[in-house]
Design a protein around this motif. Sequence first.
Motif, short mmCIF file in Angstrom:
data_model
loop_
_atom_site.label_atom_id
_atom_site.label_comp_id
_atom_site.label_asym_id
_atom_site.label_seq_id
_atom_site.Cartn_x
_atom_site.Cartn_y
_atom_site.Cartn_z
N THR A 76 0.83 -1.20 0.00
CA THR A 76 0.00 0.00 0.00
C THR A 76 0.87 1.26 0.00
O THR A 76 0.60 2.21 -0.74
N ILE A 77 1.92 1.24 0.81
CA ILE A 77 2.83 2.39 0.85
C ILE A 77 3.50 2.59 -0.50
O ILE A 77 3.62 3.71 -1.00
N ARG A 78 3.89 1.48 -1.11
CA ARG A 78 4.54 1.58 -2.42
C ARG A 78 3.58 2.16 -3.46
O ARG A 78 3.97 3.01 -4.27
N LEU A 79 2.32 1.73 -3.43
CA LEU A 79 1.34 2.25 -4.38
C LEU A 79 1.09 3.73 -4.16
O LEU A 79 1.07 4.53 -5.12
N LEU A 80 0.90 4.13 -2.90
CA LEU A 80 0.62 5.53 -2.60
C LEU A 80 1.79 6.44 -2.98
O LEU A 80 1.60 7.53 -3.53
N THR A 81 3.01 6.00 -2.67
CA THR A 81 4.17 6.84 -3.00
C THR A 81 4.40 6.89 -4.50
O THR A 81 4.84 7.92 -5.03
N ARG A 82 4.08 5.81 -5.20
CA ARG A 82 4.20 5.83 -6.66
C ARG A 82 3.19 6.79 -7.27
O ARG A 82 3.50 7.56 -8.18
N LEU A 83 1.96 6.76 -6.78
CA LEU A 83 0.94 7.69 -7.28
C LEU A 83 1.35 9.13 -7.01
O LEU A 83 1.15 10.02 -7.86
N THR A 84 1.94 9.37 -5.85
CA THR A 84 2.42 10.72 -5.52
C THR A 84 3.49 11.16 -6.52
O THR A 84 3.49 12.30 -6.99
N ARG A 85 4.39 10.24 -6.86
CA ARG A 85 5.42 10.55 -7.87
C ARG A 85 4.79 10.88 -9.21
O ARG A 85 5.17 11.86 -9.86
N LEU A 86 3.84 10.06 -9.63
CA LEU A 86 3.23 10.25 -10.94
C LEU A 86 2.46 11.57 -11.02
O LEU A 86 2.29 12.14 -12.10
N MET A 87 2.02 12.07 -9.88
CA MET A 87 1.33 13.37 -9.82
C MET A 87 2.32 14.53 -9.78
O MET A 87 1.91 15.69 -9.71
N GLY A 88 3.63 14.22 -9.83
CA GLY A 88 4.64 15.27 -9.78
C GLY A 88 4.90 15.80 -8.39
O GLY A 88 5.45 16.90 -8.23
N LEU A 89 4.53 15.02 -7.37
CA LEU A 89 4.67 15.46 -5.99
C LEU A 89 5.63 14.58 -5.20
O LEU A 89 5.51 14.44 -3.99
N GLY A 90 6.60 13.99 -5.91
CA GLY A 90 7.54 13.11 -5.24
C GLY A 90 8.37 13.78 -4.17
O GLY A 90 8.91 13.12 -3.28
N TRP A 91 8.45 15.11 -4.21
CA TRP A 91 9.24 15.86 -3.24
C TRP A 91 8.52 16.04 -1.90
O TRP A 91 9.12 16.46 -0.90
N VAL A 92 7.22 15.72 -1.85
CA VAL A 92 6.42 15.93 -0.64
C VAL A 92 6.95 15.06 0.49
O VAL A 92 7.27 13.88 0.29
N GLY A 93 7.03 15.62 1.70
CA GLY A 93 7.52 14.87 2.84
C GLY A 93 6.51 13.85 3.34
O GLY A 93 5.31 13.95 3.07
N THR A 94 7.01 12.86 4.07
CA THR A 94 6.16 11.77 4.55
C THR A 94 5.91 11.85 6.05
O THR A 94 5.40 10.90 6.64
N GLY A 95 6.24 12.96 6.67
CA GLY A 95 6.00 13.09 8.10
C GLY A 95 6.47 14.44 8.60
O GLY A 95 7.06 15.23 7.86
N ARG A 96 6.20 14.71 9.87
CA ARG A 96 6.63 15.96 10.50
C ARG A 96 8.05 15.80 11.06
O ARG A 96 8.43 14.73 11.53
N ASP A 97 8.79 16.90 11.01
CA ASP A 97 10.14 16.91 11.58
C ASP A 97 10.02 17.16 13.08
O ASP A 97 9.71 18.27 13.51
N ARG A 98 10.27 16.13 13.86
CA ARG A 98 10.10 16.22 15.32
C ARG A 98 11.43 16.31 16.06
O ARG A 98 11.51 15.94 17.24
N PHE A 99 12.47 16.75 15.39
CA PHE A 99 13.78 16.88 16.02
C PHE A 99 13.78 18.07 16.98
O PHE A 99 13.24 19.13 16.67
N PRO A 100 14.44 17.93 18.16
CA PRO A 100 15.05 16.70 18.68
C PRO A 100 14.03 15.85 19.43
O PRO A 100 13.24 16.38 20.20
N SER A 101 14.07 14.57 19.20
CA SER A 101 13.19 13.65 19.90
C SER A 101 13.84 13.20 21.20
O SER A 101 15.06 13.05 21.26
N PRO A 102 13.06 12.96 22.24
CA PRO A 102 13.65 12.50 23.51
C PRO A 102 14.21 11.09 23.39
O PRO A 102 13.80 10.31 22.52
N PHE A 103 15.13 10.78 24.28
CA PHE A 103 15.71 9.45 24.29
C PHE A 103 14.67 8.37 24.57
O PHE A 103 14.66 7.31 23.94
N GLU A 104 13.75 8.67 25.50
CA GLU A 104 12.74 7.69 25.89
C GLU A 104 11.88 7.32 24.67
O GLU A 104 11.34 8.18 23.98
#
Length: 326
Positions: A169-197
């Motif tokens: 499913t992830i492969r299909l969704l990311t391929r469709l995103t590429r075909l739409m010209g949106l391959g540069w879109v991020g796949t999540g939020r940047d949560r840096f710095p994350s705690p050790f726990e």
Amino acid sequence: MSDDIAQLIETDQNPIPGNHVVGWFDGCGGKRLRYAIFKSDIPVARGTVVLLQGRNECIEKYYETIRHFTARGLWVATFDWRGQGLSDRLLKNPRRGHLRRFADLETDLAIFLETIVLPETRLPFCMVAHSMGALVALAAAPLLANRIERMVLLGPFVELSNQPLSKWTIRLLTRLTRLMGLGWVGTGRDRFPSPFEGNAVTSDPARYNRNIDLYLAHPELRLGPPSARWVNEMLVAMNRVTRFEHLDQIKVPTLLIGGGNDRIVAPQAIENLGNRFRAGRAIIIDGARHELMQEADRYRMSALAAIDAFIPPDQDAETAAVSLTG
């Protein structure tokens, strides 16, 4: 720092190993990639370890590991992959982990071996690769038989684990995103710095915080979440390199090492891979997480002991030279 002078970075907790050279080389498509060679102080070198990093890693993260190898009389040759570390980034947003084609990484590795490792380091050559770097090594392995004597893959990135959606499913969704010209879109939020726990990479707080401090002090080294195209390219590569047709072509003796508590790549996937090709075998270190070289000593030293028993091969440089040229 000057854009034209390749340099290494250090922090108080992470000093640069001595006896090194650092520079740039041109990778696929002319991308400028930073490399470094760390020489052993032992007069007669026992060989060279080609050290390949994972995603969102850089030369600096491996100083401690590099010291281990140079203390054994081995040289270490390593470089920052395109799009990370101080190598050329691939998008206007430098924090977005991106990749146009997985084959570009394979070409970058081939250029590094041909233009840097072969003329500037010492035989025999072995390879130690982590996560994404291990996936690239596995992809390139059929062509490495006359160059690399032995190969160690640490937590090889051959499966997506603990995902809410299936790999297909992830492969299909990311391929469709590429075909739409949106391959540069991020796949999540940047949560840096994350705690050790709760982190998935290491049970060692000191090493975890050392790496966080490095990226806090030098944010130019860091990446955020990957792009959709990066994920799609990795999934396609995983599917290709784990097929019997590919694995049967690998002649380089290969040791796969996984962590028994790895939540990024399931240890069972690594064990299964080790059983699928004749040149490979796998060991799992109970309790260890994904980044074995950044783990607590009780896990890290077990991984290093396995590596030390496997490389360098039991042959002298003259025999290795005949193997390389013949």
